[in-house]
Motif scaffolding. Structure first.
Motif, mmCIF file in Angstrom:
data_model
loop_
_atom_site.group_PDB
_atom_site.id
_atom_site.type_symbol
_atom_site.label_atom_id
_atom_site.label_comp_id
_atom_site.label_asym_id
_atom_site.label_seq_id
_atom_site.Cartn_x
_atom_site.Cartn_y
_atom_site.Cartn_z
ATOM 1 N N UNK A 126 16.769 32.586 -59.521
ATOM 2 C CA UNK A 126 17.762 31.526 -59.308
ATOM 3 C C UNK A 126 18.338 31.556 -57.892
ATOM 4 N N UNK A 127 18.286 32.727 -57.270
ATOM 5 C CA UNK A 127 18.903 32.893 -55.957
ATOM 6 C C UNK A 127 17.931 32.808 -54.800
ATOM 7 N N UNK A 128 16.647 32.623 -55.077
ATOM 8 C CA UNK A 128 15.676 32.485 -54.005
ATOM 9 C C UNK A 128 15.874 31.152 -53.279
ATOM 10 N N UNK A 129 15.892 31.154 -51.938
ATOM 11 C CA UNK A 129 16.173 29.928 -51.177
ATOM 12 C C UNK A 129 15.348 28.708 -51.593
ATOM 13 N N UNK A 130 14.032 28.831 -51.835
ATOM 14 C CA UNK A 130 13.294 27.645 -52.265
ATOM 15 C C UNK A 130 13.780 27.094 -53.604
ATOM 16 N N UNK A 131 14.199 27.972 -54.480
ATOM 17 C CA UNK A 131 14.675 27.499 -55.778
ATOM 18 C C UNK A 131 16.060 26.872 -55.676
ATOM 19 N N UNK A 132 16.888 27.394 -54.788
ATOM 20 C CA UNK A 132 18.184 26.765 -54.548
ATOM 21 C C UNK A 132 18.005 25.366 -53.954
ATOM 22 N N UNK A 133 17.049 25.223 -53.034
ATOM 23 C CA UNK A 133 16.767 23.904 -52.455
ATOM 24 C C UNK A 133 16.193 22.969 -53.509
ATOM 25 N N UNK A 134 15.298 23.481 -54.341
ATOM 26 C CA UNK A 134 14.718 22.660 -55.406
ATOM 27 C C UNK A 134 15.795 22.186 -56.368
ATOM 28 N N UNK A 135 16.739 23.057 -56.679
ATOM 29 C CA UNK A 135 17.852 22.683 -57.553
ATOM 30 C C UNK A 135 18.653 21.539 -56.938
ATOM 31 N N UNK A 136 18.896 21.640 -55.644
ATOM 32 C CA UNK A 136 19.637 20.585 -54.929
ATOM 33 C C UNK A 136 18.893 19.257 -55.014
ATOM 34 N N UNK A 137 17.590 19.285 -54.796
ATOM 35 C CA UNK A 137 16.803 18.048 -54.811
ATOM 36 C C UNK A 137 16.725 17.440 -56.203
ATOM 37 N N UNK A 138 16.518 18.255 -57.215
ATOM 38 C CA UNK A 138 16.461 17.731 -58.577
ATOM 39 C C UNK A 138 17.813 17.184 -59.015
#
Length: 340
Positions: A126-138
């Motif tokens: 959950x804290x990996x930068x790509x996943x944080x960015x993906x969360x923002x986009x979704x």
């Protein structure tokens, strides 16, 4: 302000690469104890980071009285150690999978609640930068609803990075309880739930040991998931990706596609239905081959100091565990299993 007294139970690879250095570098934490049943292993860490070495975690809790405890031992011990630490008044960060059963997870959550301490689960994806960015986009709504998805996590197996190699507890079912499903599959189950802000309704799974001779834990998991929203997708976890690690996810949505980890230079990519392509050069995902700060310790300590709920509370770890437990039930029964 006095520093938080930290005790780490379990001195394997995850402590070496993540917990010891991340706690040691945190300005508001002081490591006061390491615990391990392997003679000399805790002493190796105290010689580098300070604190006292222990063989018995119960004695450590009584003598040290730490403010917080991190449990990163074989899975079978997660519940008993977490409950003991909570009863001693310590906040607890426990590695995933948080427990070996639903009953254990419930008991851990109850212990933390009754003692007024925090319980956080180390679902670090959950804290990996790509996943944080993906969360923002979704979450922005630009892509619309997620319709289908494909998520994969795999590497060569614990023998490639565990301090004990092929003799690691990861391969002993009585200690590990589960293999690739609990090591990697639970990360993806948690990530899917978190990114979609949705729960898994039903699981249909195949779980096998295909190539880890002499071990009775699973080395491969393949399952289909149906979400409460109706979205469907696949989750794959493997210890037999011998050519290299994989930690990729693709989400096909109403208005476009979101790709995570498919291009090294651009860990997050969206492709819209109108032909637009956007590539985001954010920091990558921490892997066994490329370990860097996970952020887990930072958010755990922040929550304690601010008196806020943990970023990944025990209840969330339990919901992700339920997905994996349902997958095992499905694989054994040959039927789809509802996640309750």
């Amino acid at each position: 302000m006095n520093k938080l007294k930290v005790a780490i139970i379990g001195c394997g690879a995850i402590t070496y690469h993540r917990y010891a250095p991340e706690y040691a570098s945190h300005p508001q934490a002081e490591i006061v104890a390491f615990v391990d049943v392997v003679p000399g292993r805790a002493e190796e860490f105290t010689s580098r980071y300070g604190g006292r070495a222990y063989f018995d975690y119960l004695r450590m809790l009584e003598e040290i009285k730490p403010d917080l405890v991190t449990v990163c031992t074989p899975n079978v011990y997660h519940a008993e150690m977490t409950i003991a630490a909570a009863n001693a008044g310590a906040h607890v960060l426990v590695e995933k999978p948080m427990a070996a059963s639903a009953e254990e997870a419930e008991a851990m959550i109850a212990a933390a609640r009754s003692n007024g301490v925090q319980l956080m689960v180390g679902q670090s994806q959950r804290l990996m930068p790509p996943h944080l960015k993906a969360k923002e986009l979704l979450s922005s709504g630009r892509l619309g609803r997620v319709l289908t998805f494909r998520c994969s996590a795999g590497h060569k197996g614990p023998e490639s990075w565990s301090v004990d190699g092929r003799e690691s507890w990861f391969f002993r079912k009585q200690e590990a309880i589960m293999g690739a499903a609990g090591d990697l599959g639970i990360h993806k189950a948690d990530l899917i739930r978190w990114l979609l802000e949705d729960e898994v309704a039903e699981v249909s799974a195949y779980i096998s040991n295909l190539d880890k001779a002499g071990s009775y834990v699973d080395d491969n998991l393949v399952c289909s998931l149906r979400m409460n929203s109706g979205a469907i997708g696949t989750l794959v976890a493997s210890w037999t990706y011998y050519q290299g690690e994989d930690n990729t996810s693709i989400f096909w949505c109403e208005h476009g596609t979101l790709k995570i980890g498919t291009e090294p230079d651009f860990p997050v990519i969206i492709q819209l239905r109108d032909g637009t392509i956007e590539k985001y050069s954010v920091p990558g995902i921490a892997t066994n081959d490329n370990m860097h700060s996970s952020g887990v310790v930072d958010v755990f300590i922040h929550g304690i100091l601010e008196g806020k709920p943990p970023f990944i509370p025990g209840e969330e770890g339990f919901r992700s565990l339920k997905v994996i437990l349902a997958a095992f039930e499905s694989a054994e029964s040959g039927k789809a299993v509802a996640v309750i």
